[in-house]
Design a protein around this motif. Sequence first.
Motif, short mmCIF file in Angstrom:
data_model
loop_
_atom_site.label_atom_id
_atom_site.label_comp_id
_atom_site.label_asym_id
_atom_site.label_seq_id
_atom_site.Cartn_x
_atom_site.Cartn_y
_atom_site.Cartn_z
N ASP A 215 1.01 -1.08 -0.03
CA ASP A 215 -0.04 0.11 0.07
C ASP A 215 0.87 0.96 -0.07
N THR A 216 1.29 1.70 -1.00
CA THR A 216 2.19 2.91 -1.41
C THR A 216 1.47 4.12 -0.33
N ALA A 217 0.52 4.43 -0.42
CA ALA A 217 0.00 5.56 0.31
C ALA A 217 0.23 5.30 2.00
N LYS A 218 0.20 4.10 2.30
CA LYS A 218 0.31 3.79 3.97
C LYS A 218 1.84 3.63 3.90
N LYS A 219 2.70 3.47 3.11
CA LYS A 219 4.10 2.95 2.96
C LYS A 219 4.16 1.76 3.54
N THR A 220 3.51 0.91 3.38
CA THR A 220 3.53 -0.47 4.08
C THR A 220 3.34 -1.77 3.15
N VAL A 221 3.99 -2.78 3.44
CA VAL A 221 4.22 -3.95 2.56
C VAL A 221 3.64 -4.82 3.58
N TYR A 222 2.74 -5.77 3.06
CA TYR A 222 2.24 -6.81 3.78
C TYR A 222 2.30 -8.20 3.31
N LEU A 223 2.66 -9.24 4.24
CA LEU A 223 2.74 -10.68 3.92
C LEU A 223 1.64 -11.49 4.33
N GLN A 224 0.87 -11.91 3.72
CA GLN A 224 -0.43 -12.60 4.18
C GLN A 224 0.07 -14.08 4.08
N MET A 225 0.06 -14.71 5.12
CA MET A 225 0.48 -16.10 5.22
C MET A 225 -0.62 -17.05 5.70
N ASN A 226 -1.00 -17.96 4.82
CA ASN A 226 -1.91 -19.05 5.17
C ASN A 226 -1.44 -20.45 5.20
N SER A 227 -2.27 -21.29 5.80
CA SER A 227 -1.92 -22.76 5.70
C SER A 227 -0.21 -22.76 6.26
N LEU A 228 -0.27 -22.11 7.55
CA LEU A 228 1.11 -22.27 8.16
C LEU A 228 1.40 -23.62 8.74
N GLY A 229 2.72 -24.11 8.77
CA GLY A 229 3.08 -25.32 9.13
C GLY A 229 4.34 -24.87 9.96
N PRO A 230 4.70 -25.84 11.12
CA PRO A 230 5.88 -25.86 11.67
C PRO A 230 7.13 -25.25 11.20
N GLU A 231 7.19 -25.80 9.52
CA GLU A 231 8.30 -25.36 9.07
C GLU A 231 8.31 -24.04 8.64
N ASP A 232 7.36 -23.04 8.96
CA ASP A 232 7.41 -21.83 8.28
C ASP A 232 7.81 -20.88 9.87
N THR A 233 8.32 -21.41 10.91
CA THR A 233 8.54 -20.85 12.09
C THR A 233 10.02 -20.36 11.85
N GLY A 234 10.34 -19.01 12.21
CA GLY A 234 11.22 -18.23 12.21
C GLY A 234 11.20 -16.86 12.62
N VAL A 235 12.39 -15.99 12.37
CA VAL A 235 12.16 -14.62 12.46
C VAL A 235 11.96 -14.08 10.88
N TYR A 236 11.14 -13.19 10.89
CA TYR A 236 10.70 -12.71 9.61
C TYR A 236 11.18 -11.40 9.56
N TYR A 237 11.87 -11.13 8.46
CA TYR A 237 12.48 -10.05 8.10
C TYR A 237 11.85 -9.33 6.94
N CYS A 238 11.65 -7.97 6.92
CA CYS A 238 11.57 -7.41 5.55
C CYS A 238 12.82 -6.46 5.32
N ALA A 239 13.10 -6.45 4.06
CA ALA A 239 14.29 -5.91 3.45
C ALA A 239 13.93 -4.95 2.28
N GLY A 240 14.69 -3.78 2.00
CA GLY A 240 14.30 -2.88 0.95
C GLY A 240 15.65 -2.52 0.24
N ARG A 241 15.31 -2.16 -0.96
CA ARG A 241 16.42 -1.54 -1.71
C ARG A 241 15.94 -0.65 -2.86
N TYR A 242 16.66 0.27 -3.45
CA TYR A 242 16.47 0.91 -4.46
C TYR A 242 16.35 0.00 -5.77
N ILE A 243 15.13 0.49 -6.71
CA ILE A 243 15.08 -0.50 -7.65
C ILE A 243 16.38 -1.23 -8.66
#
Length: 124
Positions: A73-101
Amino acid sequence: QVQLVESGGGLVQSGGSLRLSCAASGRTFSTYNIAWFRQAPGKEREFVAAILSGGVGQYYADSAKGRFTVSRDTAKKTVYLQMNSLGPEDTGVYYCAGRYIGGAYYVPSSFTSWGQGTQVTVSS
């Protein structure tokens, strides 16, 4: 330089869902590619999903395809990650990262801005 802050992590049962948010500050957010990486204990940081500046392209790791959706959502300057059907293998620390194009969206070292991470724990 864009500063990034993740939120939305937590404990969820297997099969559940979570939505992570990555809030950005800085005037150049619209020109930034944003990616999500995760790191499980004892493992290397791995690519999860990415969305390019302007939302013109989304990319997913094989493990995320069909279950995760990345959006911005560019107006809110926010990126989302919707995660469904999660399993134990998805456990971890999640980081967002950015760079210029440009750069390789799936390579951690190509990103110049990182959030502090948010913990996701999926119980079986």
